[in-house]
Write an enzyme that holds these catalytic residues in place. Structure first.
Site, short mmCIF file in Angstrom:
data_model
loop_
_atom_site.label_atom_id
_atom_site.label_comp_id
_atom_site.label_asym_id
_atom_site.label_seq_id
_atom_site.Cartn_x
_atom_site.Cartn_y
_atom_site.Cartn_z
N ARG A 62 0.88 -1.25 0.14
CA ARG A 62 -0.20 -0.12 -0.27
C ARG A 62 0.78 1.60 -0.16
O ARG A 62 0.58 2.18 -0.37
CB ARG A 62 -1.14 -0.11 1.28
CG ARG A 62 -1.89 1.29 1.44
CD ARG A 62 -2.59 1.34 2.08
NE ARG A 62 -2.91 0.74 3.35
CZ ARG A 62 -2.29 1.63 4.50
NH1 ARG A 62 -1.69 2.87 4.80
NH2 ARG A 62 -1.98 0.91 5.43
N TYR A 116 -17.40 14.68 -15.17
CA TYR A 116 -18.24 13.37 -15.16
C TYR A 116 -18.48 13.35 -14.13
O TYR A 116 -18.81 13.59 -13.55
CB TYR A 116 -16.70 12.08 -15.55
CG TYR A 116 -17.19 11.08 -14.84
CD1 TYR A 116 -17.99 10.01 -15.96
CD2 TYR A 116 -16.70 10.61 -13.88
CE1 TYR A 116 -18.12 8.57 -15.56
CE2 TYR A 116 -16.91 8.95 -13.56
CZ TYR A 116 -17.41 8.34 -14.19
OH TYR A 116 -17.53 7.06 -14.32
N ASP A 187 -9.20 16.13 -15.12
CA ASP A 187 -9.56 15.32 -15.56
C ASP A 187 -8.84 15.16 -17.20
O ASP A 187 -9.52 15.66 -17.95
CB ASP A 187 -11.02 15.21 -15.45
CG ASP A 187 -10.84 13.45 -15.16
OD1 ASP A 187 -10.69 12.86 -16.15
OD2 ASP A 187 -11.97 13.42 -14.56
C1 LIG Z 1 -14.59 6.92 -16.19
C2 LIG Z 1 -14.39 8.51 -15.89
C3 LIG Z 1 -13.62 8.59 -14.42
C4 LIG Z 1 -13.73 7.17 -13.38
O1 LIG Z 1 -13.47 6.73 -13.41
P1 LIG Z 1 -13.50 4.92 -12.80
O2 LIG Z 1 -12.31 3.99 -12.67
O3 LIG Z 1 -14.42 4.42 -13.59
O4 LIG Z 1 -13.37 5.30 -11.21
C5 LIG Z 1 -13.19 9.59 -14.40
N1 LIG Z 1 -13.48 10.73 -14.71
C6 LIG Z 1 -13.88 10.03 -16.11
C7 LIG Z 1 -13.56 11.70 -17.35
C8 LIG Z 1 -13.96 9.03 -16.78
O5 LIG Z 1 -14.57 9.07 -17.55
#
Ligand SMILES: *Cc1c(COP(=O)(O)O)cnc(C)c1O
Length: 397
Positions: A62, A116, A187
């Protein structure tokens, strides 16, 4: 950037993810899987050196693991960042990045309301349970958005947005955030480092769901946080103690996926762009949302900010809800499934899936109509995708 690789091109750094340097001493060419929770600490002196941080070493997976560290370094290298923290999901990455960015800051976490859906739900939990101050604004009003950014403790931004493919000006956002010292998290899951370079546009943190394009095989859930500057002990402690870490086997699968990332992403871009153009010419289609189209309302920002339009698009059928039901029932090749970034082309209906929780009125205001379909281009032959879409549009067949 990895100090071993400053001059290698993007495709080389993908193809050689985790195995950039030549192994001259009969080591395996592929990175090994250190599938162990624990590491032998050695002598009393060695253990002391590892725990005091005087020497780099591993104790417990971890806290750190050689395979996981390899994928973190490879992802940081692809984004042009300093270091990468690998997490068990994209949401775990977002939580970790928010915690790192907001610590020691006052003021709200500013974001936009077409982020998202999973991130939005996470923020709702942080707001209601942990009392984190969150301000979610409509980013299509740029003045309001930049105004909010100018009052932020930290900023979380996602561009292009999903499902309407709206862009947010990252340079303007990071400049305004800098004026109040607010760290900006981008993101970059949908755009990917192949199409958009947030650190070059002033971002401080990048998060990814590696579940999508980076692993690229729709066979695992994972994430990562990448920092522009070297991490400090507080950041490492946040990552370690939030606990959303991964095992070596999963990390290794991400490394395996990364090797073909540049090739795959070029193909996703190419398929999505061709389908977007084709859809625009179809009489059954009322509207297409794709950043790479010359008709996109932010075409100028697109050219400044992204090198390609990506693999995701949305479109509206003229026939409304009924036409959409028929479309999903007739699809033969394209899979009716959530997510994006795998080899299979996928279609979903935001009004009945990701945006289901909203009232019809709120959906209309957000621009998510009942006739809207989100399409994630996979890696199939584009003619086969077009043929499947065309037969699914047909009214009598
Ligand atoms: C899928 C997604 C997430 C979250 O990811 P997980 O792996 O499902 O937790 C976050 N941001 C965007 C833009 C995504 O498409």
């Amino acid at each position: 950037m990895n100090p071993d690789s400053p001059s290698f091109g993007f495709a080389t750094r993908c193809a050689r993810a985790g195995s950039l340097s030549r192994h001259r001493d009969n080591q395996p060419v592929q990175p090994t899987i250190a599938q162990s929770a624990i590491f032998d600490l050695g002598s009393a002196e060695d253990a002391e050196a590892i725990f005091s941080g005087e020497r780099k070493g591993f104790a417990y997976s971890r806290f750190g693991n050689p395979t996981v560290a390899t994928v973190g370094a490879a992802l940081a290298d692809l984004e042009g960042g300093a270091e990468g923290l690998v997490t068990s999901s994209g949401n775990a990455a977002t939580l970790c990045a928010i915690t790192c960015a907001i610590q020691g800051r006052t003021g709200p976490l500013v974001t936009h309301h077409d982020i998202y859906g999973g991130s939005f739900e996470l923020l709702r939990v942080l707001q209601t349970v942990y009392r984190l101050e969150i301000e979610a604004v409509d980013s299509s009003d740029e003045e309001r958005w930049l105004d909010a950014v100018g009052r932020a403790g930290a900023v979380l931004v996602e561009t292009p947005s999903n499902p309407l493919m709206r862009l947010i000006d990252l340079t303007a956002t990071t400049q305004r955030a800098r004026s109040v010292d607010a760290p900006v998290i981008v993101d970059n899951t949908v755009a990917t480092p192949f199409n958009q370079r947030p650190f070059e546009l002033g971002a401080d943190w990048i998060v990814h769901s590696t579940t999508k394009y980076l692993n690229g095989h729709a066979d695992l859930v994972g994430g990562c946080v990448i920092s522009r500057e070297p991490l400090n002990n507080t950041h490492r402690s946040i990552h370690k103690n939030l606990g959303g870490t991964v095992n070596a086997l999963e990390a290794w699968l991400v490394l395996r996926g990364l090797k073909t990332f540049a090739l795959r992403m070029a193909a996703h871009n190419c398929n999505a762009e061709a389908i977007a153009h084709w859809l625009e010419s179809r009489p059954e289609v009322a509207r297409v949302y794709y950043p790479g189209l010359p008709t996109h309302p932010q075409a100028e920002l697109f050219r400044r900010q992204m090198s390609h339009g990506g693999g995701l698009l949305s479109f509206e059928l003229s026939g409304g809800s009924e036409a959409v039901d028929r479309f999903f029932n007739r699809l033969k090749l394209i899979v009716h499934a959530v997510s994006l970034g795998g080899p299979e082309s996928l279609a979903t209906r935001p009004a009945r899936s990701s945006h289901r929780g909203m009232t019809p009125e709120a959906r209309r205001q957000a621009g998510v109509s009942d006739g809207l379909i989100r399409f994630a281009a996979g890696l199939e032959a584009v003619e086969d995708l077009q043929a499947d879409l065309q037969q699914a549009f047909a009214i009598n067949a």
